[in-house]
Design a protein around this motif. Structure first.
Motif, PDB file in Angstrom:
ATOM      1  N   LYS A 186       0.821  -1.215   0.000  1.00 13.17           N
ATOM      2  CA  LYS A 186       0.000   0.000   0.000  1.00 13.17           C
ATOM      3  C   LYS A 186       0.853   1.262   0.000  1.00 13.17           C
ATOM      4  O   LYS A 186       0.558   2.234  -0.702  1.00 13.17           O
ATOM      5  CB  LYS A 186      -0.928  -0.022   1.219  1.00 13.17           C
ATOM      6  N   HIS A 187       1.897   1.263   0.820  1.00 13.54           N
ATOM      7  CA  HIS A 187       2.790   2.429   0.911  1.00 13.54           C
ATOM      8  C   HIS A 187       4.187   1.994   0.462  1.00 13.54           C
ATOM      9  O   HIS A 187       5.166   2.121   1.178  1.00 13.54           O
ATOM     10  CB  HIS A 187       2.808   2.964   2.338  1.00 13.54           C
ATOM     11  N   SER A 188       4.246   1.445  -0.747  1.00 15.68           N
ATOM     12  CA  SER A 188       5.480   0.910  -1.310  1.00 15.68           C
ATOM     13  C   SER A 188       6.530   2.007  -1.467  1.00 15.68           C
ATOM     14  O   SER A 188       6.240   3.203  -1.317  1.00 15.68           O
ATOM     15  CB  SER A 188       5.202   0.287  -2.673  1.00 15.68           C
ATOM     16  N   LEU A 189       7.744   1.599  -1.821  1.00 14.38           N
ATOM     17  CA  LEU A 189       8.794   2.587  -2.037  1.00 14.38           C
ATOM     18  C   LEU A 189       8.422   3.540  -3.180  1.00 14.38           C
ATOM     19  O   LEU A 189       8.714   4.738  -3.115  1.00 14.38           O
ATOM     20  CB  LEU A 189      10.130   1.903  -2.332  1.00 14.38           C
ATOM     21  N   ILE A 190       7.777   3.024  -4.213  1.00 15.16           N
ATOM     22  CA  ILE A 190       7.371   3.900  -5.317  1.00 15.16           C
ATOM     23  C   ILE A 190       6.302   4.881  -4.852  1.00 15.16           C
ATOM     24  O   ILE A 190       6.308   6.062  -5.237  1.00 15.16           O
ATOM     25  CB  ILE A 190       6.882   3.072  -6.517  1.00 15.16           C
ATOM     26  N   ASP A 191       5.382   4.431  -4.014  1.00 13.65           N
ATOM     27  CA  ASP A 191       4.407   5.367  -3.443  1.00 13.65           C
ATOM     28  C   ASP A 191       5.120   6.421  -2.596  1.00 13.65           C
ATOM     29  O   ASP A 191       4.761   7.610  -2.635  1.00 13.65           O
ATOM     30  CB  ASP A 191       3.389   4.606  -2.594  1.00 13.65           C
ATOM     31  N   GLN A 192       6.136   6.008  -1.846  1.00 17.93           N
ATOM     32  CA  GLN A 192       6.883   6.959  -1.022  1.00 17.93           C
ATOM     33  C   GLN A 192       7.646   7.977  -1.864  1.00 17.93           C
ATOM     34  O   GLN A 192       7.954   9.071  -1.380  1.00 17.93           O
ATOM     35  CB  GLN A 192       7.850   6.208  -0.106  1.00 17.93           C
ATOM     36  N   SER A 193       7.947   7.639  -3.098  1.00 16.84           N
ATOM     37  CA  SER A 193       8.633   8.612  -3.950  1.00 16.84           C
ATOM     38  C   SER A 193       7.748   9.818  -4.240  1.00 16.84           C
ATOM     39  O   SER A 193       8.249  10.901  -4.559  1.00 16.84           O
ATOM     40  CB  SER A 193       9.089   7.957  -5.258  1.00 16.84           C
ATOM     41  N   GLN A 194       6.435   9.660  -4.098  1.00 21.04           N
ATOM     42  CA  GLN A 194       5.495  10.769  -4.272  1.00 21.04           C
ATOM     43  C   GLN A 194       4.838  11.222  -2.976  1.00 21.04           C
ATOM     44  O   GLN A 194       4.472  12.383  -2.849  1.00 21.04           O
ATOM     45  CB  GLN A 194       4.388  10.371  -5.253  1.00 21.04           C
ATOM     46  N   HIS A 195       4.705  10.291  -2.030  1.00 23.18           N
ATOM     47  CA  HIS A 195       3.888  10.576  -0.845  1.00 23.18           C
ATOM     48  C   HIS A 195       4.589  10.126   0.432  1.00 23.18           C
ATOM     49  O   HIS A 195       3.984   9.448   1.275  1.00 23.18           O
ATOM     50  CB  HIS A 195       2.527   9.873  -0.961  1.00 23.18           C
ATOM     51  N   ALA A 196       5.845  10.480   0.608  1.00 20.80           N
ATOM     52  CA  ALA A 196       6.551  10.139   1.840  1.00 20.80           C
ATOM     53  C   ALA A 196       5.870  10.799   3.033  1.00 20.80           C
ATOM     54  O   ALA A 196       5.441  11.955   2.959  1.00 20.80           O
ATOM     55  CB  ALA A 196       8.015  10.563   1.752  1.00 20.80           C
ATOM     56  N   GLU A 197       5.787  10.066   4.131  1.00 17.51           N
ATOM     57  CA  GLU A 197       5.103  10.572   5.318  1.00 17.51           C
ATOM     58  C   GLU A 197       6.063  10.939   6.443  1.00 17.51           C
ATOM     59  O   GLU A 197       5.691  11.682   7.351  1.00 17.51           O
ATOM     60  CB  GLU A 197       4.109   9.521   5.821  1.00 17.51           C
ATOM     61  N   GLY A 234       9.627  11.694   5.845  1.00 19.86           N
ATOM     62  CA  GLY A 234      10.868  12.283   5.367  1.00 19.86           C
ATOM     63  C   GLY A 234      10.871  13.792   5.483  1.00 19.86           C
ATOM     64  O   GLY A 234       9.877  14.428   5.842  1.00 19.86           O
ATOM     65  N   ALA A 235      12.025  14.375   5.151  1.00 20.36           N
ATOM     66  CA  ALA A 235      12.137  15.836   5.161  1.00 20.36           C
ATOM     67  C   ALA A 235      11.321  16.456   4.045  1.00 20.36           C
ATOM     68  O   ALA A 235      10.916  17.614   4.130  1.00 20.36           O
ATOM     69  CB  ALA A 235      13.606  16.243   5.045  1.00 20.36           C
ATOM     70  N   GLU A 236      11.096  15.686   2.949  1.00 19.93           N
ATOM     71  CA  GLU A 236      10.253  16.123   1.847  1.00 19.93           C
ATOM     72  C   GLU A 236       9.201  15.063   1.555  1.00 19.93           C
ATOM     73  O   GLU A 236       9.432  13.881   1.794  1.00 19.93           O
ATOM     74  CB  GLU A 236      11.075  16.356   0.573  1.00 19.93           C
ATOM     75  N   THR A 237       8.080  15.499   1.042  1.00 25.16           N
ATOM     76  CA  THR A 237       7.031  14.555   0.650  1.00 25.16           C
ATOM     77  C   THR A 237       7.399  13.831  -0.638  1.00 25.16           C
ATOM     78  O   THR A 237       7.110  12.642  -0.802  1.00 25.16           O
ATOM     79  CB  THR A 237       5.696  15.294   0.455  1.00 25.16           C
ATOM     80  N   THR A 238       8.056  14.539  -1.563  1.00 21.39           N
ATOM     81  CA  THR A 238       8.370  13.998  -2.885  1.00 21.39           C
ATOM     82  C   THR A 238       9.853  13.698  -3.005  1.00 21.39           C
ATOM     83  O   THR A 238      10.698  14.509  -2.617  1.00 21.39           O
ATOM     84  CB  THR A 238       7.960  15.002  -3.977  1.00 21.39           C
ATOM     85  N   ASN A 239      10.152  12.514  -3.549  1.00 27.35           N
ATOM     86  CA  ASN A 239      11.530  12.099  -3.793  1.00 27.35           C
ATOM     87  C   ASN A 239      11.647  11.734  -5.273  1.00 27.35           C
ATOM     88  O   ASN A 239      11.613  10.565  -5.646  1.00 27.35           O
ATOM     89  CB  ASN A 239      11.887  10.900  -2.904  1.00 27.35           C
ATOM     90  N   GLY A 240      11.780  12.780  -6.103  1.00 24.04           N
ATOM     91  CA  GLY A 240      11.691  12.587  -7.540  1.00 24.04           C
ATOM     92  C   GLY A 240      12.951  12.901  -8.315  1.00 24.04           C
ATOM     93  O   GLY A 240      12.908  13.064  -9.535  1.00 24.04           O
ATOM     94  N   ASP A 241      14.103  12.964  -7.611  1.00 23.98           N
ATOM     95  CA  ASP A 241      15.361  13.339  -8.265  1.00 23.98           C
ATOM     96  C   ASP A 241      16.183  12.117  -8.669  1.00 23.98           C
ATOM     97  O   ASP A 241      17.406  12.095  -8.512  1.00 23.98           O
ATOM     98  CB  ASP A 241      16.183  14.241  -7.339  1.00 23.98           C
ATOM     99  N   GLY A 242      15.497  11.125  -9.204  1.00 24.66           N
ATOM    100  CA  GLY A 242      16.192   9.919  -9.646  1.00 24.66           C
ATOM    101  C   GLY A 242      15.947   8.757  -8.697  1.00 24.66           C
ATOM    102  O   GLY A 242      15.330   8.897  -7.638  1.00 24.66           O
ATOM    103  N   PHE A 243      16.447   7.590  -9.091  1.00 25.29           N
ATOM    104  CA  PHE A 243      16.221   6.362  -8.327  1.00 25.29           C
ATOM    105  C   PHE A 243      17.330   5.375  -8.671  1.00 25.29           C
ATOM    106  O   PHE A 243      18.134   5.592  -9.601  1.00 25.29           O
ATOM    107  CB  PHE A 243      14.860   5.749  -8.696  1.00 25.29           C
TER     108      PHE A 243
END
Length: 278
Positions: free
Chosen positions: A22-33, A35-44
């Motif tokens: 439900k809250h997979s790593l890919i989901d966390q790349s957009q919806h981290a709960e 982290g310091a940022e909600t979005t982690n979109g600078d590569g993978f």
């Protein structure tokens, strides 16, 4: 900052952790709960070891600068790759360029390394830190991040022989260098590293307010607590998972890694102890 996970156990498809929860790593790349940022979109990046390992085989790796949620190649590979030990990381840059060589996990020979956090005022200390890297290792540095610098300092201080001491010496050196520059609380890190058999994970910050890190409880204990959960019967015995934040499954499935500590994960067992920079 970033979100990451490390898995050790019987071989499983990578997408069973990257995409399906439900809250997979890919989901966390957009919806981290957490982290310091909600979005982690600078590569993978993903790094994995083969099911039938060849002696001294290096891990496979795939990294990209697109956001993880939009990379179709990542989804396709994750469906088809099975591995008994793999790392996955989604990046939120702390200031360095969005380029493939700056994406985690970093690799040296059989070793993988990934990091969430930062070295404060890294640009001011970068020259001093990199001059401490073993000259034989220095040409292998490909990117510009503090995370990769930490890897090569750890290799310089003996990562291949004694990972815990090497990381303790690395952090101690960074803190001493920061002090000489008048920089306070320089290190913020959760780190995972492996040589393909064992995983070491570290949670530490100079201010003792580290980023979140969790490890999975023993699956047999969870089966006894939740006999009604069919999915638990599909998880291999001895599987271990370390994550920046839980994957949205049962609330008691994950336990927080203590502040200023490290854990060694090997063959379904884990050992935890204090982490003390030297």
């Amino acid at each position: 900052m970033c979100r990451w996970l490390a898995y050790s156990g019987s071989p499983i498809p990578l997408d069973s952790l990257l995409y399906k929860p439900k809250h997979s790593l890919i989901d966390q790349s957009q919806h981290a709960e957490m982290g310091a940022e909600t979005t982690n979109g600078d590569g993978f990046g993903i790094g994995w070891y083969p099911v039938d390992p060849v002696e001294k085989a290096t891990p496979g790796r795939f990294r990209g600068i697109l956001p993880a949620w939009s990379d179709r190649n990542l989804r396709d590979l994750a469906e088809h790759i099975r591995s008994p030990l793999f790392f996955a990381h989604v990046r939120a840059s702390s200031g360095t360029a969005v380029q493939e060589s700056n994406c985690h996990p970093f690799q040296h020979e059989r070793w993988l390394w990934m990091h969430n956090g930062s070295v404060r005022d890294f640009a001011r200390m970068r020259r001093d830190l990199l001059l401490a890297v073993d000259p034989a290792l220095y040409p292998d540095i490909q990117g510009t991040t503090d995370s990769e610098a930490l890897l090569y300092l750890a290799l310089t201080y003996g990562l291949r022989d004694d990972p815990v001491t090497a990381v303790e010496r690395t952090v101690g050196f960074v803190e001493a260098t920061a002090a000489s520059h008048g920089i306070q609380d320089p290190v913020q890190m959760t780190v995972a590293t492996t040589e393909g058999e064992r995983i070491w994970v570290f949670r530490y910050s100079s201010a003792h307010q580290s980023r979140t890190l969790f490890y999975s409880r023993d699956v047999n204990d969870l089966r006894q607590l939740h006999p009604e959960v069919e999915a638990l019967r599909q998880i291999p015995d001895g599987a271990r998972l370390v994550v920046s934040e839980p994957l949205g499954v049962m609330p008691d499935a994950f336990v927080e890694v203590p502040e200023s500590s490290y854990s060694l994960i090997y063959q379904g067992q884990d050992k935890m102890s204090d982490f003390n920079p030297r």
